[in-house]
Design a protein around this motif. Structure first.
Motif, PDB file in Angstrom:
ATOM      1  N   VAL A   8      47.241  36.913  83.590  1.00  0.00           N
ATOM      2  CA  VAL A   8      46.268  37.856  83.025  1.00  0.00           C
ATOM      3  C   VAL A   8      46.090  38.978  84.041  1.00  0.00           C
ATOM      4  O   VAL A   8      46.427  38.821  85.210  1.00  0.00           O
ATOM      5  CB  VAL A   8      44.893  37.194  82.717  1.00  0.00           C
ATOM      6  CG1 VAL A   8      44.999  36.215  81.572  1.00  0.00           C
ATOM      7  CG2 VAL A   8      44.310  36.544  83.941  1.00  0.00           C
ATOM      8  N   ARG A   9      45.559  40.093  83.590  1.00  0.00           N
ATOM      9  CA  ARG A   9      45.275  41.200  84.502  1.00  0.00           C
ATOM     10  C   ARG A   9      43.959  40.933  85.230  1.00  0.00           C
ATOM     11  O   ARG A   9      43.122  40.190  84.723  1.00  0.00           O
ATOM     12  CB  ARG A   9      45.178  42.514  83.719  1.00  0.00           C
ATOM     13  CG  ARG A   9      46.541  42.973  83.244  1.00  0.00           C
ATOM     14  CD  ARG A   9      46.501  44.393  82.729  1.00  0.00           C
ATOM     15  NE  ARG A   9      47.862  44.923  82.844  1.00  0.00           N
ATOM     16  CZ  ARG A   9      48.150  46.206  82.945  1.00  0.00           C
ATOM     17  NH1 ARG A   9      47.203  47.104  82.942  1.00  0.00           N
ATOM     18  NH2 ARG A   9      49.398  46.599  83.047  1.00  0.00           N
ATOM     19  N   PRO A  10      43.765  41.555  86.391  1.00  0.00           N
ATOM     20  CA  PRO A  10      42.490  41.364  87.104  1.00  0.00           C
ATOM     21  C   PRO A  10      41.311  41.692  86.184  1.00  0.00           C
ATOM     22  O   PRO A  10      41.350  42.669  85.456  1.00  0.00           O
ATOM     23  CB  PRO A  10      42.570  42.370  88.262  1.00  0.00           C
ATOM     24  CG  PRO A  10      44.030  42.617  88.455  1.00  0.00           C
ATOM     25  CD  PRO A  10      44.666  42.452  87.102  1.00  0.00           C
ATOM     26  N   GLY A  11      40.306  40.821  86.195  1.00  0.00           N
ATOM     27  CA  GLY A  11      39.122  41.045  85.377  1.00  0.00           C
ATOM     28  C   GLY A  11      39.203  40.431  83.994  1.00  0.00           C
ATOM     29  O   GLY A  11      38.201  40.379  83.287  1.00  0.00           O
ATOM     30  N   GLU A  12      40.378  39.946  83.590  1.00  0.00           N
ATOM     31  CA  GLU A  12      40.502  39.307  82.275  1.00  0.00           C
ATOM     32  C   GLU A  12      40.224  37.811  82.400  1.00  0.00           C
ATOM     33  O   GLU A  12      40.537  37.199  83.419  1.00  0.00           O
ATOM     34  CB  GLU A  12      41.917  39.491  81.699  1.00  0.00           C
ATOM     35  CG  GLU A  12      42.178  40.875  81.153  1.00  0.00           C
ATOM     36  CD  GLU A  12      43.530  40.971  80.443  1.00  0.00           C
ATOM     37  OE1 GLU A  12      43.565  41.583  79.367  1.00  0.00           O
ATOM     38  OE2 GLU A  12      44.532  40.454  80.953  1.00  0.00           O
ATOM     39  N   GLU A  13      39.644  37.251  81.362  1.00  0.00           N
ATOM     40  CA  GLU A  13      39.410  35.797  81.316  1.00  0.00           C
ATOM     41  C   GLU A  13      40.756  35.080  81.238  1.00  0.00           C
ATOM     42  O   GLU A  13      41.667  35.569  80.579  1.00  0.00           O
ATOM     43  CB  GLU A  13      38.597  35.445  80.058  1.00  0.00           C
ATOM     44  CG  GLU A  13      37.149  35.888  80.099  1.00  0.00           C
ATOM     45  CD  GLU A  13      36.320  35.082  81.090  1.00  0.00           C
ATOM     46  OE1 GLU A  13      36.430  33.843  81.100  1.00  0.00           O
ATOM     47  OE2 GLU A  13      35.574  35.703  81.863  1.00  0.00           O
ATOM     48  N   PRO A  14      40.874  33.903  81.864  1.00  0.00           N
ATOM     49  CA  PRO A  14      42.123  33.137  81.718  1.00  0.00           C
ATOM     50  C   PRO A  14      42.357  32.730  80.256  1.00  0.00           C
ATOM     51  O   PRO A  14      41.413  32.670  79.477  1.00  0.00           O
ATOM     52  CB  PRO A  14      41.914  31.898  82.587  1.00  0.00           C
ATOM     53  CG  PRO A  14      40.619  32.068  83.281  1.00  0.00           C
ATOM     54  CD  PRO A  14      39.896  33.245  82.701  1.00  0.00           C
ATOM     55  N   TRP A  15      43.590  32.455  79.926  1.00  0.00           N
ATOM     56  CA  TRP A  15      43.931  31.990  78.576  1.00  0.00           C
ATOM     57  C   TRP A  15      43.324  30.604  78.375  1.00  0.00           C
ATOM     58  O   TRP A  15      43.469  29.732  79.224  1.00  0.00           O
ATOM     59  CB  TRP A  15      45.444  31.872  78.418  1.00  0.00           C
ATOM     60  CG  TRP A  15      46.163  33.176  78.272  1.00  0.00           C
ATOM     61  CD1 TRP A  15      46.582  33.984  79.284  1.00  0.00           C
ATOM     62  CD2 TRP A  15      46.568  33.811  77.059  1.00  0.00           C
ATOM     63  NE1 TRP A  15      47.227  35.091  78.776  1.00  0.00           N
ATOM     64  CE2 TRP A  15      47.238  35.001  77.414  1.00  0.00           C
ATOM     65  CE3 TRP A  15      46.451  33.484  75.712  1.00  0.00           C
ATOM     66  CZ2 TRP A  15      47.773  35.880  76.460  1.00  0.00           C
ATOM     67  CZ3 TRP A  15      46.985  34.352  74.772  1.00  0.00           C
ATOM     68  CH2 TRP A  15      47.635  35.534  75.143  1.00  0.00           C
ATOM     69  N   SER A  16      42.673  30.393  77.238  1.00  0.00           N
ATOM     70  CA  SER A  16      42.166  29.062  76.909  1.00  0.00           C
ATOM     71  C   SER A  16      43.265  28.315  76.158  1.00  0.00           C
ATOM     72  O   SER A  16      44.206  28.927  75.641  1.00  0.00           O
ATOM     73  CB  SER A  16      40.916  29.163  76.037  1.00  0.00           C
ATOM     74  OG  SER A  16      41.268  29.635  74.742  1.00  0.00           O
ATOM     75  N   VAL A  17      43.128  27.000  76.087  1.00  0.00           N
ATOM     76  CA  VAL A  17      44.096  26.178  75.354  1.00  0.00           C
ATOM     77  C   VAL A  17      44.159  26.650  73.892  1.00  0.00           C
ATOM     78  O   VAL A  17      45.245  26.768  73.316  1.00  0.00           O
ATOM     79  CB  VAL A  17      43.712  24.675  75.436  1.00  0.00           C
ATOM     80  CG1 VAL A  17      44.610  23.825  74.551  1.00  0.00           C
ATOM     81  CG2 VAL A  17      43.785  24.202  76.881  1.00  0.00           C
ATOM     82  N   ALA A  18      43.007  26.962  73.316  1.00  0.00           N
ATOM     83  CA  ALA A  18      42.947  27.417  71.916  1.00  0.00           C
ATOM     84  C   ALA A  18      43.667  28.759  71.743  1.00  0.00           C
ATOM     85  O   ALA A  18      44.375  28.960  70.758  1.00  0.00           O
ATOM     86  CB  ALA A  18      41.499  27.537  71.458  1.00  0.00           C
ATOM     87  N   GLU A  19      43.493  29.673  72.702  1.00  0.00           N
ATOM     88  CA  GLU A  19      44.153  30.987  72.608  1.00  0.00           C
ATOM     89  C   GLU A  19      45.667  30.854  72.734  1.00  0.00           C
ATOM     90  O   GLU A  19      46.421  31.551  72.040  1.00  0.00           O
ATOM     91  CB  GLU A  19      43.614  31.926  73.690  1.00  0.00           C
ATOM     92  CG  GLU A  19      42.199  32.406  73.404  1.00  0.00           C
ATOM     93  CD  GLU A  19      41.529  33.064  74.598  1.00  0.00           C
ATOM     94  OE1 GLU A  19      40.609  33.861  74.366  1.00  0.00           O
ATOM     95  OE2 GLU A  19      41.925  32.801  75.758  1.00  0.00           O
ATOM     96  N   ILE A  20      46.110  29.962  73.594  1.00  0.00           N
ATOM     97  CA  ILE A  20      47.561  29.723  73.737  1.00  0.00           C
ATOM     98  C   ILE A  20      48.107  29.133  72.436  1.00  0.00           C
ATOM     99  O   ILE A  20      49.150  29.564  71.938  1.00  0.00           O
ATOM    100  CB  ILE A  20      47.855  28.799  74.943  1.00  0.00           C
ATOM    101  CG1 ILE A  20      47.481  29.520  76.247  1.00  0.00           C
ATOM    102  CG2 ILE A  20      49.324  28.377  74.958  1.00  0.00           C
ATOM    103  CD1 ILE A  20      47.506  28.641  77.485  1.00  0.00           C
ATOM    104  N   ALA A  21      47.363  28.177  71.868  1.00  0.00           N
ATOM    105  CA  ALA A  21      47.785  27.550  70.606  1.00  0.00           C
ATOM    106  C   ALA A  21      47.838  28.592  69.484  1.00  0.00           C
ATOM    107  O   ALA A  21      48.748  28.575  68.654  1.00  0.00           O
ATOM    108  CB  ALA A  21      46.839  26.410  70.236  1.00  0.00           C
ATOM    109  N   GLU A  22      46.875  29.510  69.489  1.00  0.00           N
ATOM    110  CA  GLU A  22      46.817  30.568  68.474  1.00  0.00           C
ATOM    111  C   GLU A  22      48.030  31.502  68.601  1.00  0.00           C
ATOM    112  O   GLU A  22      48.657  31.857  67.602  1.00  0.00           O
ATOM    113  CB  GLU A  22      45.516  31.362  68.665  1.00  0.00           C
ATOM    114  CG  GLU A  22      45.161  32.253  67.502  1.00  0.00           C
ATOM    115  CD  GLU A  22      43.837  32.978  67.729  1.00  0.00           C
ATOM    116  OE1 GLU A  22      43.792  34.194  67.481  1.00  0.00           O
ATOM    117  OE2 GLU A  22      42.874  32.329  68.183  1.00  0.00           O
TER     118      GLU A  22
END
Length: 133
Positions: A8-22
């Motif tokens: 992720v870029r600086p300041g962005e939230e890490p990827w969640s398991v749900a977002e990766i699945a999406e």
């Protein structure tokens, strides 16, 4: 790929398991859709090729119209194949944990951009440089 492993870029939230699945589900459905589109397009092109051989009684306008239709179908099929390759590559990168890294400079593309364009392979800066060339 586990959560937090995708760039992720600086300041962005890490990827969640749900977002990766999406992201994975969106890419997988796109792959299926594109494969069906390519198959249908192939059948349409085959039909157009068959029809063009039987041009008896066609005037020049009919022949020209058939050629334009065939060229349009060929262009659509080529575009769909290119998008399919990109979607399949994105899925491979998702599995490898390199999803979201620019293929040119290696920096994070950015989660927001990846969510908007799941097939993105270049960061905005590299994409703009490529388009200016």
């Amino acid at each position: 790929a586990g959560t937090g492993l995708l760039a992720v870029r600086p300041g962005e939230e890490p990827w969640s398991v749900a977002e990766i699945a999406e992201a994975r589900a969106e890419l997988e459905s796109e792959v299926l859709l594109l494969r069906a589109e390519i198959s249908a397009s192939g059948e349409a092109i085959s039909g157009l090729m068959r029809d063009s051989g039987d041009g008896a009684g066609d005037d020049q306008a009919d022949t020209g119209s058939k050629n334009i239709t065939r060229e349009h179908e060929l262009a659509l099929a080529a575009n769909a194949r290119e998008m399919l390759v990109q979607a399949e590559r994105a899925l491979e990168r998702l599995e490898a944990g390199t999803y979201g890294l620019c293929e040119n400079c290696g920096k994070p593309i950015g989660k927001a951009r990846m969510q908007a364009f799941p097939r993105a392979t270049l960061c905005v800066e590299c994409k703009q440089r490529q388009e200016r060339r």
